[in-house]
Design an enzyme around this catalytic site. Structure first.
Site, PDB file in Angstrom:
ATOM      1  N   GLU A   1      -8.122  -8.224  -4.691  1.00  0.00           N
ATOM      2  CA  GLU A   1      -9.035  -8.898  -3.773  1.00  0.00           C
ATOM      3  C   GLU A   1     -10.084  -7.878  -3.313  1.00  0.00           C
ATOM      4  O   GLU A   1      -9.753  -6.723  -3.056  1.00  0.00           O
ATOM      5  CB  GLU A   1      -8.200  -9.371  -2.574  1.00  0.00           C
ATOM      6  CG  GLU A   1      -8.977  -9.866  -1.405  1.00  0.00           C
ATOM      7  CD  GLU A   1      -8.071 -10.145  -0.199  1.00  0.00           C
ATOM      8  OE1 GLU A   1      -8.599 -10.591   0.818  1.00  0.00           O
ATOM      9  OE2 GLU A   1      -6.843  -9.898  -0.269  1.00  0.00           O
TER      10      GLU A   1
ATOM     11  N   ASP B   1       0.777   7.767   1.551  1.00  0.00           N
ATOM     12  CA  ASP B   1      -0.373   8.667   1.313  1.00  0.00           C
ATOM     13  C   ASP B   1      -1.442   8.337   2.355  1.00  0.00           C
ATOM     14  O   ASP B   1      -2.590   8.033   2.041  1.00  0.00           O
ATOM     15  CB  ASP B   1      -0.911   8.451  -0.113  1.00  0.00           C
ATOM     16  CG  ASP B   1      -1.915   9.534  -0.514  1.00  0.00           C
ATOM     17  OD1 ASP B   1      -2.060  10.535   0.212  1.00  0.00           O
ATOM     18  OD2 ASP B   1      -2.561   9.366  -1.568  1.00  0.00           O
TER      19      ASP B   1
END
Ligand code: ADP
Length: 300
Positions: free
Chosen positions: A101, A209
């Site tokens: 998306e 991360d």
């Protein structure tokens, strides 16, 4: 386990996902990534989608990233782009791709950091049932931290997981940077890790991360998570990572601690969690990270 569509060409992916009559009208490169090529694509019906691509051999970057994004989306706690599919294509010499998306970045809303902290703590509290077959910590498959493999073998102890699957493999790969004295110190540090780290009250899904480049203001002006190296661990490892390269504003930390107080002694443990990322940087980019690695090990 999360199953996702795997396409044998980009064209097949677009047709299957959006309809036989749909074509890619325009492809524009997006800068900012470290590892992959990134593109915004406009389709013939006016829709935008996002694509990352890499060599065909690196398809596993994308299946791993998709599994992480899907796990984050499953918590329904925070925005993250919906995974449309992954695949490989024989064109242009062959490439692999991940379709997501499209997030049309907006300005941050007025409560961005407080809201982000609340959403992240909700993600950290969400059930991890089914994410780690055969254990409490880890993930259904290995993934990547930067371009290096991140091992997610299931463990029942967070401390053992962090030693076996995070620190040890990085120290092993960085062995050439160390002398005999260093190796002795590292061995003893790893042997006594249970005197520094603590087991969490309950396991959390982590982004893995979480530096500032992987949090972007989405369509609604609130924080969206991208590019995870997701696994199930101790939530404070995510908070530690946010502090490694600059940190977020105090409003974020104040709100996070209010929603989910950190266990005492977090500051010392933070350096151990970040040691993993510093070692990873040492292994990817070289010795400019060595002094910080040695400083942390020497202080523990
Ligand atoms: P890499 O895997 O190479 O590190 P990133 O995931 O960081 O790539 O993505 C590269 C850039 O693309 C980012 O800086 C971000 O601004 C943009 N980006 C990432 N995901 C989307 C998305 N779903 N929609 C729009 N832009 C995105």
């Amino acid at each position: 386990m999360i199953t996702l569509p795997h396409f044998t060409s980009l064209e097949t992916a677009i047709h299957t996902l959006f309809g036989e009559e749909i074509k890619i009208e325009k492809t524009a490169p997006i800068s900012g990534g470290d590892i992959n090529e990134a593109y915004g694509m406009i389709l013939s019906d006016g829709k935008s989608i996002f694509m990352k691509s890499n060599t065909k051999e690196n398809l596993s970057f994308f299946t791993a990233e998709a599994a992480g994004l899907a796990a984050i989306a499953r918590t329904e706690a925070i925005g993250t782009p919906r995974v449309l599919g992954v695949g490989t294509d024989e064109g242009r010499g062959g490439f692999s791709f991940l379709l997501l998306e499209f997030i049309s970045a907006q300005n941050r809303n007025g409560h961005y950091w407080e809201e982000f902290a609340g959403q992240l703590s909700e993600m950290h509290r969400a059930s991890t049932a089914g994410l780690v077959p055969g254990g409490k910590y880890g993930f259904a498959g290995d993934n990547y931290i930067g371009r290096r493999r991140q091992i997610n073998r299931a463990h029942d102890s967070w401390i053992s997981f962090f030693r076996d699957c995070r620190l040890e493999p990085q120290f092993r790969d960085a062995d050439r940077y160390f002398d005999r004295e260093d190796r002795k110190r590292i061995g003893s540090f790893l042997d006594h890790l249970d005197e520094i780290l603590v087991e969490p009250d309950s396991p959390s899904l982590l982004h893995g991360d979480l530096w500032s480049g992987n949090v972007i203001a989405g369509n609604d002006g609130s924080a969206w998570l991208i590019d995870p190296a997701a696994y199930v661990g101790h939530a404070e490892a995510d908070i530690a990572m946010t502090e490694l390269f600059g940190g977020f504003p105090p409003a974020f930390y104040d709100a996070y601690k209010k929603a989910a107080p950190l266990q005492p002694g977090y500051e010392r443990r933070r350096d151990v969690y970040n040691l993993y990322h510093l070692l990873n940087h040492l292994n990817m980019f070289g010795r400019m990270y060595l002094s910080e690695v040695k400083r942390i090990v020497g202080r523990m």
